[in-house]
Design a protein around this motif. Structure first.
Motif, PDB file in Angstrom:
ATOM      1  N   GLU A 768       0.810  -1.212   0.000  1.00  0.00           N
ATOM      2  CA  GLU A 768       0.000   0.000   0.000  1.00  0.00           C
ATOM      3  C   GLU A 768       0.849   1.269   0.000  1.00  0.00           C
ATOM      4  OE1 GLU A 768       0.866  -0.988   4.284  1.00  0.00           O
ATOM      5  OE2 GLU A 768       0.429  -2.066   2.427  1.00  0.00           O
ATOM      6  N   VAL A 796      -5.308  -3.919   0.937  1.00  0.00           N
ATOM      7  CA  VAL A 796      -4.326  -2.866   1.182  1.00  0.00           C
ATOM      8  C   VAL A 796      -3.882  -2.167  -0.094  1.00  0.00           C
ATOM      9  CG1 VAL A 796      -3.483  -4.003   3.254  1.00  0.00           C
ATOM     10  CG2 VAL A 796      -2.385  -4.499   1.078  1.00  0.00           C
ATOM     11  N   HIS A 798      -4.009   0.082  -3.297  1.00  0.00           N
ATOM     12  CA  HIS A 798      -4.827   1.252  -3.590  1.00  0.00           C
ATOM     13  C   HIS A 798      -5.729   0.998  -4.787  1.00  0.00           C
ATOM     14  CE1 HIS A 798      -1.043   1.622  -5.792  1.00  0.00           C
ATOM     15  NE2 HIS A 798      -0.459   1.714  -4.616  1.00  0.00           N
TER      16      HIS A 798
END
Length: 806
Positions: A768, A796, A798
């Motif tokens: 992330e 996690v 994006h």
């Protein structure tokens, strides 16, 4: 004989600029050299203009053909002279020393002045060689220039396509073929017909049929036109072509939709014709077929004829160029015939309506159909040619498999030639380059791009890098249906490509005409230059039975720029006689390999030894100051010589299992690094890798990595790899950590774990934090816990990142 000058004009165009760069550099030019270089620059500029004019000649006289060959050889030799000049006169002064010259002391300047004086003395023999070569080159330039002035190209220039005016147009077969005789067309016809006539919006709909030359686009569009034509009040079918007479096209269309049109004085004015057509079609439901469209500019004119009157009007376009096909609302890509349909069509054409193949011709017929590659035009052309003769089995095989000299296949060749002729000079060169590889050979895109760059086929431009330009060239060749996509990367880019056998046969003919590539089969004991000096040599050693063949004499290929061996190293010339070699590609070759003389190849830019039996590189490989790509993956090389750190221009280092020398961070030009062994102290090695500011792509294969808390892991700190865009990791255990701030430009991440993902493992952490990530690929050989682990990964990552599992 037609001149294949496309591969020449681009090089002649680039040479004046290259000579200009030489004049601007701080070399100690011999007396008279600067004037000679300026002379070459001016003369080659004029020659380039003449070469471009030659491209328009359909039937050049023998003198012009000879002149083109002389210009080609002269351009090659001048470029070789320019590239060797710095190595023979600069006495090894490094780029770093030259750049630092402004920051040294007076004492050091005096010392350098003394050393340069000594260098000039020690290079006197080389300087005499240079002077002699220049005199010979200048004499040749004057001779070639005088010959050009004696020629008159204007009277020979004829309208495009007139050379083949009497040749049979294969599209006539499509336009007037009996529907009952067509093979494999029912499914595509119904699919396109449904696409054209689909209910819905009554607005104007444009459907494009796109495909390779000879794939049956016209036949398919004509069948759809016949099938649905009765539902339209107005119908017209016109052929456009590469160099269309727009007024004639519009006049033909108007005469079909308006029975009263008799050339009312507006036949020569496209604007008036467009107005007349638009007015006539304004209140009618019309169907128009526009065959053989070549450019969006032509469509940009023709489209104004067609009012969108909400009456359900339809337009069918055929084109071989994908970007042109996109002018339509819907695009249908033609498919090649499958084996069953290809066999049916070939047997019907060759052996009559019953399509029964004599038993003694079955095996050779299979070979011929394989060469046709499912292309309808090739099957029909070759089948019809064979049917017209009474042939023995040997004659049947020879005629069916060797098309180069067969005059009865001119129609098929002309169809492919049109696509070739429509290419700009730089793309012609790149397409001809593919003749180096065997028929149906799957070509890796990265390999091809790096070879093109190494041979100087890709010119520097403002903005995109040379690699981006080369990939755009490949995309354009694919978009023009001259090259076929083979495999895609996970981000949708092309991984590999292949050339259709019919097009491959065509570009081999063009390459041989232009002396672009010399193809040597293993059965040959010798190689002959034919039309000139050999510049590119491809050794097509196909089987282990070819191992005992005699080695080619290096003296006959001493001016070769590239040597490519396929399958086996037998026949590879001795390296110490190849002074201007840029590319040495032995990928996947079996057999013993001798690298004696390798370090004398001062212009070598691309060295591919992957998959060979080589076990050791020469200690002095650092002498190859121009080397850009070094590939020793899947070899027995255990350690790279420390001298590779002197390779200031090395951009792609593919080390495989070989141990890297310490100090790899000193290689400031490195863009790509691939290695299997990161050493006993991987944390230190990763830190060193991270300091390579130029690094864009990193591939790691590792079993034992650094430890953290007793767990094996790969760790990427936050202070390194500032330019890395692609990262591939192959590990035995799924333990990879990305620290805060790591890899700020990383767009693609590929992870492969031999022991799979498990809930108990530390897994992958910190993804992330990779703010630029666009594509994440996780490949696990075991599915135990993989779904749960991937679910965690998805939480996690994006939102703008595409996650792919395999």
């Amino acid at each position: 004989m037609e001149i294949a000058v496309g591969a020449l004009s681009g090089m002649v165009d680039a040479l004046p600029g290259k000579l200009g760069e030489l004049l601007q550099q701080e070399f100690e030019l011999l007396s008279g050299v600067r004037g000679d270089v300026a002379f070459f620059q001016a003369e080659l500029g004029a020659m380039h203009a003449a070469v471009v004019r030659c491209e328009a000649l359909d039937e050049p006289d023998p003198q012009t053909t000879t002149w083109i060959g002389q210009v080609r050889e002269l351009a090659y030799d001048i470029e070789d002279w320019v590239d060797l000049f710095a190595h023979r006169v600069d006495a090894g002064r490094s780029t770093h020393d030259a750049d630092a010259a402004g920051a040294i002391s007076t004492r050091e300047r005096f010392s350098r002045w003394i050393r340069r004086g000594i260098d000039r003395f020690t290079t006197i023999p080389d300087r005499h060689i240079i002077a002699t070569e220049l005199q010979d080159l200048r004499r040749r330039v004057v001779e070639v220039s005088d010959q050009r002035k004696r020629y008159s190209f204007g009277p020979q220039t004829v309208a495009a396509g007139s050379r083949y005016a009497s040749a049979f147009d294969h599209r006539l077969v499509a336009l007037y073929a009996d529907s009952a005789s067509l093979v494999g067309l029912e499914g595509p016809r119904d699919e396109v017909a449904e696409m054209v006539a689909r209910a819905g919006s009554e607005g104007l709909k444009v459907v494009s049929v796109v495909g390779i030359a000879g794939s049956g686009k016209t036949t398919l569009a004509r069948e759809v036109y016949r099938l649905i034509g009765a539902g339209f009040k107005c119908r017209a079918s016109v052929s456009v072509g590469r160099n269309p007479d727009i007024a004639k096209v519009l006049g033909d269309m108007l005469s079909q939709v308006d029975n009263e049109y008799r050339g009312r004085g507006d036949s020569g004015d496209p604007a008036q014709l467009i107005g007349t057509l638009r007015l006539h079609l304004q209140d009618k439901r019309y169907l128009v077929m526009i065959d053989d469209l070549w450019s969006t500019q032509t469509w940009g004119t023709i489209k104004y004829c067609f009012p969108d009157n909400n009456l359900g009007s339809r337009i069918i376009i055929t084109t071989r160029i994908e970007t042109v096909g996109k002018v339509g609302n819907h695009v249908y890509k033609t498919r090649l015939l499958d084996e069953a349909d290809a066999e049916t069509l070939f047997f019907r054409r060759t052996f009559g309506s019953e399509g029964v193949c004599p038993h003694h011709l079955i095996d050779v017929s299979t070979q011929i159909m394989r060469k046709c590659g499912g292309l309808p035009l090739a099957i029909v052309s070759v089948g019809s040619m064979l049917a017209s003769k009474q042939l023995t089995r040997d004659e049947f095989e020879r005629s069916g498999l060797h098309w180069q000299e067969n005059s009865q296949l001119q129609g098929m060749k002309q169809s492919i030639k049109l696509s070739y002729s429509d290419l700009p000079a730089n793309l012609k060169t790149c397409l001809l380059y593919l003749s180096i590889f065997p028929e149906n050979y799957v070509i890796e895109i990265q390999r091809l791009v790096r070879r093109w760059i190494a041979e100087g086929l890709i010119s520097e431009q403002r903005g995109p890098s040379r690699e981006e330009i080369a990939r755009n060239y490949i995309n354009e060749l694919i978009g023009r249906n001259l090259v076929q996509r083979s495999q895609l990367n996970h981000d949708g880019t092309h991984r590999s490509c292949v050339v259709h056998p019919v097009i491959h046969d065509f570009i081999i003919c063009k390459s041989m005409e232009d002396n672009f590539v010399a193809l040597v089969h293993a059965q040959q004991q010798d190689v002959s230059p034919g039309n000139g000096t050999i510049r590119r040599l491809s050794l097509l050693n196909s089987t282990k039975l070819d191992q005992a063949k005699a080695q080619i004499d290096g003296g006959k290929v001493s001016r070769a720029r590239s040597i490519t061996a396929i399958s086996h190293t037998s026949g590879t010339p001795r390296l110490n006689e190849l002074s201007v070699l840029r590319v040495l590609d032995l990928e996947g070759c079996e057999g013993p390999l001798c690298l004696d003389g390798l370090c004398k190849l001062l212009l070598l830019r691309y060295l591919n030894l992957t998959g060979t039996d080589i076990s050791e590189l020469p200690a002095q490989i650092g002498e190859l100051r121009c080397l850009e790509t070094l590939d020793v993956r899947f070899t027995k090389v255990k350690e790279l010589p420390p001298s590779i750190l002197r390779l200031e221009k090395l951009m792609h280092l593919l080390a495989g299992n070989a141990k890297l020398p310490s100090g790899i961070s000193k290689m400031k030009s490195l863009l790509t690094l691939s290695c299997n062994n990161v050493g006993e102290n991987p944390v230190s090695v990763m830190h060193e890798f991270g300091k390579i500011s130029s690094l864009r792509e990193l591939e790691l294969f590792c079993d034992v990595t650094g430890t953290s808390g007793g767990k094996k892991q790969v760790e990427f700190p936050g202070d390194g790899f500032r330019s890395l865009e692609k990262l591939r990791i192959r590990c035995s255990l799924p333990s990879v950590t990305f620290m805060n701030g790591a890899l700020p430009k990383l767009a693609m991440l590929e992870l492969k774990f031999e022991k799979g993902l498990s809930v108990e493992s530390s897994g992958v952490s910190g993804i992330e934090l990779l703010t630029s990530l666009k594509h994440l690929l996780i490949d696990s050989q075991h599915d135990t816990g993989a779904a749960d682990a991937m679910a965690e990964v998805r939480k996690v990552v994006h939102p703008n990142c595409q996650v792919i599992t395999t």
